[in-house]
Design an enzyme around this catalytic site. Structure first.
Site, short mmCIF file in Angstrom:
data_model
loop_
_atom_site.label_atom_id
_atom_site.label_comp_id
_atom_site.label_asym_id
_atom_site.label_seq_id
_atom_site.Cartn_x
_atom_site.Cartn_y
_atom_site.Cartn_z
N CYS A 110 0.82 -1.23 0.00
CA CYS A 110 0.00 0.00 0.00
C CYS A 110 0.85 1.27 0.00
CB CYS A 110 -0.94 0.00 1.20
SG CYS A 110 -1.92 -1.48 1.31
N HIS A 244 -3.61 7.01 3.31
CA HIS A 244 -3.97 5.70 2.77
C HIS A 244 -5.39 5.37 3.22
CE1 HIS A 244 -3.97 1.63 1.57
NE2 HIS A 244 -3.61 1.09 2.71
N ASN A 274 -10.05 -0.53 0.55
CA ASN A 274 -8.60 -0.40 0.49
C ASN A 274 -8.12 -0.95 -0.87
OD1 ASN A 274 -5.84 -0.71 0.70
ND2 ASN A 274 -5.88 -1.61 2.75
N1 ACO Z 1 -18.45 -9.04 9.95
C1 ACO Z 1 -18.88 -9.30 11.20
N2 ACO Z 1 -18.06 -9.60 12.21
C2 ACO Z 1 -16.73 -9.63 11.94
C3 ACO Z 1 -16.23 -9.38 10.67
C4 ACO Z 1 -17.14 -9.08 9.65
N3 ACO Z 1 -16.75 -8.78 8.39
N4 ACO Z 1 -14.87 -9.48 10.71
C5 ACO Z 1 -14.55 -9.78 11.99
N5 ACO Z 1 -15.69 -9.90 12.74
C6 ACO Z 1 -15.81 -10.19 14.14
C7 ACO Z 1 -14.62 -10.92 14.70
O1 ACO Z 1 -14.75 -12.30 14.49
C8 ACO Z 1 -14.67 -10.53 16.16
O2 ACO Z 1 -15.62 -11.35 16.79
P1 ACO Z 1 -15.38 -11.89 18.30
O3 ACO Z 1 -15.29 -10.65 19.15
O4 ACO Z 1 -16.58 -12.73 18.56
O5 ACO Z 1 -14.08 -12.65 18.23
C9 ACO Z 1 -15.23 -9.12 16.14
O6 ACO Z 1 -15.86 -8.96 14.86
C10 ACO Z 1 -14.20 -8.02 16.33
O7 ACO Z 1 -13.09 -8.32 15.51
P2 ACO Z 1 -11.83 -7.41 15.52
O8 ACO Z 1 -10.80 -7.98 14.59
O9 ACO Z 1 -11.42 -7.12 16.92
O10 ACO Z 1 -12.42 -6.06 14.87
P3 ACO Z 1 -11.70 -4.67 14.76
O11 ACO Z 1 -12.57 -3.65 15.40
O12 ACO Z 1 -10.26 -4.72 15.16
O13 ACO Z 1 -11.73 -4.41 13.20
C11 ACO Z 1 -10.39 -4.54 11.21
C12 ACO Z 1 -11.08 -5.31 12.33
C13 ACO Z 1 -11.44 -3.76 10.44
C14 ACO Z 1 -9.71 -5.53 10.28
C15 ACO Z 1 -9.35 -3.56 11.82
O14 ACO Z 1 -8.53 -4.24 12.74
C16 ACO Z 1 -8.47 -2.91 10.77
O15 ACO Z 1 -8.93 -2.09 10.00
N6 ACO Z 1 -7.18 -3.26 10.72
C17 ACO Z 1 -6.26 -2.67 9.76
C18 ACO Z 1 -6.31 -3.41 8.44
C19 ACO Z 1 -5.52 -2.67 7.40
O16 ACO Z 1 -5.47 -1.46 7.42
N7 ACO Z 1 -4.87 -3.34 6.47
C20 ACO Z 1 -4.10 -2.56 5.51
C21 ACO Z 1 -2.97 -3.23 5.01
S1 ACO Z 1 -3.44 -4.16 3.63
C22 ACO Z 1 -2.10 -4.30 2.56
O17 ACO Z 1 -1.05 -3.81 2.81
C23 ACO Z 1 -2.35 -5.11 1.35
#
Ligand code: ACO
Length: 319
Positions: A110, A244, A274
Site C-alpha cells: 500500500c 492511505h 482499500n
Molecule cells: N463481519 C462481522 N463480524 C466480523 C467481521 C465481519 N466482516 N470481521 C470480523 N468480525 C468479528 C470478529 O470475528 C470478532 O468477533 P469476536 O469478538 O466474537 O471474536 C469481532 O468482529 C471483532 O473483531 P476485531 O478484529 O477485533 O475487529 P476490529 O474492530 O479490530 O476491526 C479490522 C477489524 C477492520 C480488520 C481492523 O482491525 C483494521 O482495519 N485493521 C487494519 C487493516 C488494514 O489497514 N490493512 C491494511 C494493510 S493491507 C495491505 O497492505 C495489502
C-alpha cells in the site's frame, strides 16, 4: 527538490459490490462493515484486466498533464502483482501507450505510490528525466479469500496514475520498511518445480487486523510529523492530508493524534475500500478533480502496508 505533479488520472472497474452483496457471501452486515471500517462499497474487476486499468489511468493522467506518451522518459508501475510475472506491468503499460522509455515495477504494497515518488525523485535529481509516469494499481480481488469475513470486506480494485515534470514541489519524502511476514502476508501460491520441498501456501491475503491497525495509527502520525518537519513546516501549515484509505477509524485516530483538523483529511474509502497501492493516488486524483485541493496547497500524503512498509511526503500542489 526535484519534481512537480503535472497531472493525475484514475481507473476503477465498473462493477460496484455493496456491503449487502457481501453479506450474502459471508456472515457479516452492512452495519458491521460501515461502523468498523467506514466502507460502503468497493469496485471489483469482472471484465477488466490489470492492464486495462493501468493503461486507462495512464492515459487520463497524460491528458490531465497535457503531454503525450512520446514525451515520457520513465514509467514506474507500483503494484503487488502485475498481470504477468514477466514482462513487468510497467512494460505492459509502455507497450500499450506506445512510449519509448525504460519501465519497471515496484512492490511496496500500500505504500507503493510514495516509494515510486521517492525513486522518481532520484531520477530527477540526477537529471536523467524530464517526465515520469507513475501508475499505482492493484486488483486485490484476485488474492482475496472470499470466504474470510475478517479480510474480504476490506479491499477493492482500482488505482490511479500521476505524471511528474521538473519542478521544486516535492518538499520532503520518507520511506521505511520493517520486514515482517507475520501480521500481513500474501504467499505466491504457485511453484511448478517437482523438486521443491516446502509446503505450498494458499495465495490469499492473511492478516492480523488488530496488529496492522496499531502499526498503522502510529505510522501515519510518525510519518506525517517527520515529513512536515523535514519540509521545514509546522503541522498547522498543512492544508490537506491524503491518507492511505484502509479504514476510516485509522484516519480519524491519525487526525486526533496529529491535532490536524479532521476536515483536512480527504476520504474516499467509503466508495472503494482499500485498493492497496492504488489508494493514495486515487484519493489524490479525486481530491484534485473535485476541487478539495487547490493551487498552492501544502499536501501531506501518508501510507502504510504489507512489508511492513510506510511512506510519507509533503508536496506543494501546483495545478
Ligand atoms: N463481519 C462481522 N463480524 C466480523 C467481521 C465481519 N466482516 N470481521 C470480523 N468480525 C468479528 C470478529 O470475528 C470478532 O468477533 P469476536 O469478538 O466474537 O471474536 C469481532 O468482529 C471483532 O473483531 P476485531 O478484529 O477485533 O475487529 P476490529 O474492530 O479490530 O476491526 C479490522 C477489524 C477492520 C480488520 C481492523 O482491525 C483494521 O482495519 N485493521 C487494519 C487493516 C488494514 O489497514 N490493512 C491494511 C494493510 S493491507 C495491505 O497492505 C495489502
Amino acid at each position: 527538490m526535484s519534481f512537480t505533479i503535472l497531472g493525475t488520472g484514475k481507473a476503477v472497474p465498473e462493477y460496484v459490490m455493496t456491503n449487502d452483496e457481501l453479506s450474502t457471501m459471508v456472515e457479516t452486515s452492512d452495519e458491521w462493515i460501515r461502523t468498523r471500517t467506514g466502507i460502503e462499497e468497493r469496485r471489483v474487476c469482472k471484465s477488466e484486466t490489470l492492464t486495462d486499468l493501468t493503461v486507462t489511468a495512464a492515459k487520463a493522467a497524460l491528458e490531465d498533464a497535457g503531454i503525450t506518451a512520446a514525451g515520457l522518459d520513465l514509467i514506474i508501475c507500483s503494484t503487488m502483482r502485475g498481470e504477468n510475472i514477466t514482462p513487468s506491468q510497467g512494460c505492459m503499460i509502455q507497450k500499450e501507450l506506445g512510449a519509448d522509455c525504460p519501465a519497471f515495477d515496484v512492490n511496496a504494497a500500500c505504500s507503493g505510490f510514495i516509494y515510486a515518488l521517492d525513486i522518481a525523485d532520484g531520477y530527477f535529481v540526477r537529471k536523467k528525466v524530464k517526465h515520469v509516469l507513475i501508475v499505482s494499481m492493484d486488483n486485490l480481488s484476485n488474492i482475496t479469500d472470499w470466504t474470510d469475513r475478517s479480510t474480504c470486506v476490506l479491499f477493492g480494485d482500482g488505482g490511479a496514475a500521476a505524471v511528474l515534470g521538473e519542478g521544486d514541489d516535492l518538499l520532503s519524502i520518507n520511506i521505511t520498511a520493517k520486514g515482517d511476514d507475520r501480521v500481513l502476508i500474501i504467499p505466491h501460491g504457485s511453484n511448478s518445480s517437482p523438486f521443491y520441498e516446502h509446503e505450498e501456501k494458499k495465495a490469499v491475503l492473511h492478516m492480523m487486523g488488530n496488529e496492522v491497525y496499531k502499526f498503522a495509527v502510529k505510522a501515519m502520525a510518525d510519518g506525517i510529523t517527520k515529513s512536515v518537519q523535514d519540509a521545514g513546516l509546522a503541522l498547522s501549515d498543512v492544508d490537506c492530508v491524503i491518507p492511505h484509505q484502509a479504514n476510516i477509524r485509522i484516519i480519524n485516530a491519525s487526525a486526533k493524534n496529529l491535532d490536524i483538523d479532521r476536515e483536512k483529511f480527504f476520504c474516499n474509502v467509503q466508495h472503494y475500500g482499500n485498493t492497496s497501492s492504488g489508494s493514495v493516488p486515487l484519493a489524490l486524483d479525486e481530491a484534485s478533480h473535485s476541487g478539495f485541493i487547490k493551487k498552492g496547497d501544502i499536501i501531506a500524503m501518508c501510507a502504510f502496508g504489507a512489508g511492513l512498509t510506510t511512506g510519507s511526503c509533503v508536496i506543494r500542489w501546483n495545478k
